[in-house]
Design a protein around this motif. Structure first.
Motif, short mmCIF file in Angstrom:
data_model
loop_
_atom_site.label_atom_id
_atom_site.label_comp_id
_atom_site.label_asym_id
_atom_site.label_seq_id
_atom_site.Cartn_x
_atom_site.Cartn_y
_atom_site.Cartn_z
N GLY A 345 0.81 -1.21 0.00
CA GLY A 345 0.00 0.00 0.00
C GLY A 345 0.84 1.26 0.00
O GLY A 345 0.35 2.33 -0.35
N ASP A 366 -1.31 4.00 -1.77
CA ASP A 366 -2.69 4.14 -1.31
C ASP A 366 -2.78 5.43 -0.50
O ASP A 366 -2.20 5.54 0.59
CB ASP A 366 -3.05 2.92 -0.44
N ARG A 367 -3.54 6.40 -1.00
CA ARG A 367 -3.55 7.73 -0.36
C ARG A 367 -4.10 7.68 1.06
O ARG A 367 -3.60 8.37 1.95
CB ARG A 367 -4.39 8.70 -1.20
N ARG A 368 -5.11 6.88 1.28
CA ARG A 368 -5.70 6.83 2.62
C ARG A 368 -4.73 6.21 3.62
O ARG A 368 -4.57 6.70 4.74
CB ARG A 368 -7.00 6.03 2.58
#
Length: 407
Positions: A345, A366-368
């Motif tokens: 991620g 993964d930005r979150r």
């Protein structure tokens, strides 16, 4: 007396940061002692009142430092880098005695941050090692930035002056510390034989580097970016499969030559504080000719990493903090060694994908998950400020007192 915290300072960063932190702790009622192992340490701790001089043989260090802890009723030890030879034994002995261990390091995010963690940093950091662990722990923090962001600058010439002052202290005080050995692989005198010529050639190196960068950026050349680390860095020597930077270059260049798109280039950037003892450019040219990709390799000594990252296809590195900066700019990162951000991620490593495949398939982070990771870093590992300027030191000292639990 039992309720008073007693801090024992070991080796610190170049400059007066440890001295200023020690003064701040004393002003708040804490006991402070500084272990001085060489002239470089002493020159930045201008007080003989609370100094413990270590001038013995390395074999005697464990017994000496354990007695020092006991005599000073030490509750906390503070040090820079948990990998230095003298620090390794001190940490083990402190753990045996229930003494808290506070480890500083250059910031995982730069500039404007330093790292302070309890127990260890980098490969020994207590931060979660899985995406699920990061997300779960990050939920406990509502503030993305729990302290004011430091506005202090950190110009490179200032840091260079601190380094040169440290080396001067080593040389001037050598008669007092005849057994002193640096934690770095080369002696101070040998490092100076590389640093001094490199310093006088800095303008030419910068001019040549900017010429290469202008070509890449103006002509929109497709390229991958490999930032080098210091050959003496513990990240290379302890937290990677390599014994030095040349090995990491060999793995990347041979893979690039065989698997990367034939219209792409590999841009290798030297570390700004390299001591000049290893000729990385010459090695790159030799390996490039041997693998048939010499015309697609470029080497630079200067240039803003942020601009390079923004314009590259992806970043390949060992475990440099540049990797985290690249993730923050939504760039794919391949990590050859162990790093706090090398997990599914975020950055890609060998467990997730072979480097041969990464040249064609480089997934963005993964930005979150990245937002959760950064929130966790800023609440548990990072502090505002720097080690090298008056304003940066003041910011870092104030934040350190909070992290150490001192009102």
């Amino acid at each position: 007396m039992s309720g008073i915290r007693s801090f024992l300072f070991l080796q610190g960063p170049y400059g007066p940061f440890f001295y200023q932190l020690g003064k701040a702790l004393e002003q708040r009622g804490c006991r402070v002692r500084k272990v001085v192992t060489g002239g470089g340490d002493w020159i930045f701790w201008p007080s003989a009142r609370n100094v413990c001089l270590w001038r013995g043989h390395v074999y005697e260090w464990p017994l000496w430092i354990s007695r020092c802890m006991e005599e000073n009723r030490t509750t906390d030890i503070v040090l820079m880098g948990d990998w230095r030879p003298l620090h390794r034994e001190a940490i083990l002995l402190a753990q045996q005695r229930g003494i808290r261990i506070w480890v500083y390091e250059e910031g995982y995010l730069r500039p404007r941050f330093v790292t302070l963690e309890e127990g260890g940093v980098n490969g020994t950091s207590p931060l979660p090692k899985t995406a699920a662990g990061i997300q779960q722990k990050a939920q406990h923090y509502t503030n993305a930035l729990p302290y004011p962001l430091s506005t202090a600058g950190n110009p490179m010439p200032n840091r260079v002056r601190q380094i040169m002052t440290y080396f001067a202290g080593l040389l001037l005080c050598w008669p007092l510390f005849p057994r002193y050995k640096t934690h770095r692989p080369d002696s101070a005198i040998r490092e100076l034989t590389g640093i001094i010529p490199r310093y006088f050639m800095r303008h030419r190196r910068r001019r040549d580097s900017l010429k290469v960068l202008r070509t890449f950026l103006h002509q929109r050349v497709p390229f991958y970016f490999m930032p080098l680390q210091l050959d003496s860095d513990s990240q290379i020597r302890r937290h990677s499969p390599f014994t030095g930077v040349l090995e990491s270059m060999a793995q990347v260049i041979t893979s690039f030559a065989k698997y990367a798109p034939k219209d792409s280039y590999l841009l290798i950037k030297n570390h700004p504080f390299d001591n000049g003892l290893i000729n990385y450019r010459r090695y790159m040219r030799s390996l490039g000719k041997a693998t048939g990709c010499a015309n697609r390799l470029r080497f630079i000594e200067a240039g803003q990493a942020d601009i390079i990252i923004q314009n590259c296809k992806a970043v390949v590195l060992c475990n440099s903090t540049v990797g985290l900066s690249a993730l923050c700019r939504n760039k794919a990162v391949y990590c050859l060694g162990k790093a706090i951000y090398a997990l599914p991620g975020l950055a890609v490593n060998a467990e997730q994908m072979p480097l041969a495949d990464f040249w064609h398939n480089h997934p963005a982070p993964d930005r979150r998950l990245l937002e959760d990771f950064l929130r966790l870093l800023k609440n548990e590992a990072l502090l505002p400020g720097n080690f090298y300027t008056k304003e940066g030191i003041a910011d870092a000292v104030r934040a350190s007192l909070g992290r150490l639990g001192i009102a």
